[in-house]
Design a protein around this motif. Sequence first.
Motif, PDB file in Angstrom:
ATOM      1  N   ASN A  45       0.848  -1.184   0.000  1.00 27.06           N
ATOM      2  CA  ASN A  45       0.000   0.000   0.000  1.00 27.06           C
ATOM      3  C   ASN A  45       0.885   1.237   0.000  1.00 27.06           C
ATOM      4  O   ASN A  45       1.604   1.493   0.940  1.00 27.06           O
ATOM      5  N   THR A  46       0.805   2.012  -1.087  1.00 23.85           N
ATOM      6  CA  THR A  46       1.682   3.169  -1.211  1.00 23.85           C
ATOM      7  C   THR A  46       1.001   4.465  -0.806  1.00 23.85           C
ATOM      8  O   THR A  46       1.650   5.481  -0.690  1.00 23.85           O
ATOM      9  N   THR A  47      -0.300   4.447  -0.586  1.00 23.67           N
ATOM     10  CA  THR A  47      -1.007   5.669  -0.239  1.00 23.67           C
ATOM     11  C   THR A  47      -0.461   6.273   1.045  1.00 23.67           C
ATOM     12  O   THR A  47      -0.359   7.481   1.170  1.00 23.67           O
ATOM     13  N   PHE A  48      -0.102   5.442   2.012  1.00 25.73           N
ATOM     14  CA  PHE A  48       0.308   5.936   3.310  1.00 25.73           C
ATOM     15  C   PHE A  48       1.788   6.301   3.355  1.00 25.73           C
ATOM     16  O   PHE A  48       2.244   6.882   4.304  1.00 25.73           O
ATOM     17  N   LEU A  49       2.547   5.937   2.323  1.00 25.48           N
ATOM     18  CA  LEU A  49       3.975   6.205   2.334  1.00 25.48           C
ATOM     19  C   LEU A  49       4.291   7.621   1.878  1.00 25.48           C
ATOM     20  O   LEU A  49       5.072   8.308   2.510  1.00 25.48           O
ATOM     21  N   GLY A  50       3.728   8.044   0.787  1.00 26.15           N
ATOM     22  CA  GLY A  50       4.089   9.352   0.257  1.00 26.15           C
ATOM     23  C   GLY A  50       2.892  10.193  -0.086  1.00 26.15           C
ATOM     24  O   GLY A  50       2.930  10.982  -1.006  1.00 26.15           O
ATOM     25  N   GLY A  51       1.789  10.031   0.586  1.00 29.51           N
ATOM     26  CA  GLY A  51       0.591  10.784   0.281  1.00 29.51           C
ATOM     27  C   GLY A  51      -0.254  10.052  -0.741  1.00 29.51           C
ATOM     28  O   GLY A  51      -0.088   8.862  -0.970  1.00 29.51           O
ATOM     29  N   THR A  52      -1.142  10.770  -1.372  1.00 34.60           N
ATOM     30  CA  THR A  52      -2.064  10.170  -2.333  1.00 34.60           C
ATOM     31  C   THR A  52      -1.342   9.822  -3.625  1.00 34.60           C
ATOM     32  O   THR A  52      -0.512  10.586  -4.106  1.00 34.60           O
ATOM     33  N   THR A  53      -1.686   8.665  -4.175  1.00 35.85           N
ATOM     34  CA  THR A  53      -1.132   8.256  -5.463  1.00 35.85           C
ATOM     35  C   THR A  53      -2.268   7.936  -6.427  1.00 35.85           C
ATOM     36  O   THR A  53      -3.381   7.620  -6.003  1.00 35.85           O
ATOM     37  N   TRP A  54      -1.980   8.056  -7.707  1.00 38.14           N
ATOM     38  CA  TRP A  54      -2.923   7.736  -8.764  1.00 38.14           C
ATOM     39  C   TRP A  54      -2.275   6.721  -9.689  1.00 38.14           C
ATOM     40  O   TRP A  54      -1.060   6.714  -9.861  1.00 38.14           O
ATOM     41  N   CYS A 118      -2.305  -1.772  -9.647  1.00 39.47           N
ATOM     42  CA  CYS A 118      -1.872  -0.816 -10.676  1.00 39.47           C
ATOM     43  C   CYS A 118      -0.787  -1.461 -11.521  1.00 39.47           C
ATOM     44  O   CYS A 118       0.318  -0.950 -11.638  1.00 39.47           O
ATOM     45  N   ASN A 119      -1.117  -2.579 -12.097  1.00 42.49           N
ATOM     46  CA  ASN A 119      -0.152  -3.263 -12.955  1.00 42.49           C
ATOM     47  C   ASN A 119      -0.675  -3.305 -14.386  1.00 42.49           C
ATOM     48  O   ASN A 119      -0.052  -2.792 -15.296  1.00 42.49           O
ATOM     49  N   PHE A 120      -1.819  -3.952 -14.567  1.00 41.90           N
ATOM     50  CA  PHE A 120      -2.451  -4.052 -15.886  1.00 41.90           C
ATOM     51  C   PHE A 120      -1.476  -4.550 -16.948  1.00 41.90           C
ATOM     52  O   PHE A 120      -1.327  -3.961 -18.011  1.00 41.90           O
ATOM     53  N   GLY A 121      -0.790  -5.634 -16.594  1.00 39.29           N
ATOM     54  CA  GLY A 121       0.134  -6.245 -17.537  1.00 39.29           C
ATOM     55  C   GLY A 121       1.322  -5.372 -17.875  1.00 39.29           C
ATOM     56  O   GLY A 121       1.877  -5.466 -18.963  1.00 39.29           O
ATOM     57  N   GLY A 122       1.698  -4.497 -16.957  1.00 45.11           N
ATOM     58  CA  GLY A 122       2.839  -3.610 -17.186  1.00 45.11           C
ATOM     59  C   GLY A 122       2.494  -2.348 -17.936  1.00 45.11           C
ATOM     60  O   GLY A 122       3.380  -1.563 -18.274  1.00 45.11           O
ATOM     61  N   THR A 123       1.194  -2.102 -18.186  1.00 50.31           N
ATOM     62  CA  THR A 123       0.799  -0.916 -18.957  1.00 50.31           C
ATOM     63  C   THR A 123       0.463   0.282 -18.073  1.00 50.31           C
ATOM     64  O   THR A 123       0.062   1.327 -18.573  1.00 50.31           O
ATOM     65  N   ALA A 124       0.599   0.124 -16.744  1.00 53.25           N
ATOM     66  CA  ALA A 124       0.216   1.202 -15.835  1.00 53.25           C
ATOM     67  C   ALA A 124       1.373   1.557 -14.908  1.00 53.25           C
ATOM     68  O   ALA A 124       2.317   0.782 -14.735  1.00 53.25           O
ATOM     69  N   MET A 125       1.263   2.743 -14.309  1.00 55.58           N
ATOM     70  CA  MET A 125       2.285   3.193 -13.362  1.00 55.58           C
ATOM     71  C   MET A 125       1.646   4.128 -12.342  1.00 55.58           C
ATOM     72  O   MET A 125       0.578   4.702 -12.586  1.00 55.58           O
ATOM     73  N   LEU A 126       2.305   4.269 -11.200  1.00 55.11           N
ATOM     74  CA  LEU A 126       1.823   5.157 -10.146  1.00 55.11           C
ATOM     75  C   LEU A 126       2.448   6.533 -10.299  1.00 55.11           C
ATOM     76  O   LEU A 126       3.626   6.652 -10.655  1.00 55.11           O
ATOM     77  N   ILE A 127       1.636   7.557 -10.024  1.00 53.14           N
ATOM     78  CA  ILE A 127       2.149   8.928 -10.027  1.00 53.14           C
ATOM     79  C   ILE A 127       1.675   9.613  -8.751  1.00 53.14           C
ATOM     80  O   ILE A 127       0.719   9.153  -8.105  1.00 53.14           O
ATOM     81  N   GLN A 128       2.319  10.712  -8.390  1.00 51.16           N
ATOM     82  CA  GLN A 128       1.923  11.461  -7.193  1.00 51.16           C
ATOM     83  C   GLN A 128       1.302  12.796  -7.534  1.00 51.16           C
ATOM     84  O   GLN A 128       0.896  13.524  -6.640  1.00 51.16           O
ATOM     85  N   ASN A 129       1.196  13.130  -8.815  1.00 47.81           N
ATOM     86  CA  ASN A 129       0.547  14.372  -9.239  1.00 47.81           C
ATOM     87  C   ASN A 129      -0.859  14.053  -9.723  1.00 47.81           C
ATOM     88  O   ASN A 129      -1.044  13.171 -10.557  1.00 47.81           O
ATOM     89  N   ASN A 130      -1.814  14.776  -9.210  1.00 43.69           N
ATOM     90  CA  ASN A 130      -3.224  14.553  -9.548  1.00 43.69           C
ATOM     91  C   ASN A 130      -3.449  14.758 -11.047  1.00 43.69           C
ATOM     92  O   ASN A 130      -3.241  15.852 -11.564  1.00 43.69           O
TER      93      ASN A 130
END
Length: 179
Positions: A45-54, A118-130
């Motif tokens: 869970n990355t939400t609690f590590l560096g704030g909100t992620t998308w 947030c994997n989707f077969g490697g087609t997705a990534m996490l970002i911290q900017n809304n």
Amino acid sequence: MTLKDWIFLSFLVMKCFVVINVEGMVQEKQDATIPVTTLSPPEGNTTFLGGTTWCVARPGAPQIDLQNALDWACGLGMADCRPIQAGGPCFEPDTLLSHASFAFNFYYQQNGNSDIACNFGGTAMLIQNNPSHEKCIYATSGPRSIEDMKSAASPFTKESLSIMWWKIAIILLLLSSGS
């Protein structure tokens, strides 16, 4: 007072009693489900590590893989894809990357913000900017603002609803005894 009036008032008083007892049980249930604070976030869970992620579609991912992942997210993944349909607030820009980003993020937010969501077969990534833009608001499951919580709050507390039911019962009792 007629028998019909007494039966009605009896049911009303029972309703008040049931409302109070059910509310007490609901409160006990809520108290029993209060989570225990831990020192480390849940695994993945990355939400609690560096704030909100998308979660968004990875630029440069193969179009066919993006389309397959988008189809899965909107189908079996049960993401709400209505906003990316024609006329929806997130239809523009009408690109596969934009539509996939919205669907991926919806799925990610609804499924615990874990890396695997947030994997989707490697087609997705996490970002911290809304990534929200104009009328297109991307979901989050991070901390809510005070204004959001106030607007979502019920105008009545459980105690005020119980008191209201008792007042109605007493008023009806007084009205029926006067006739």
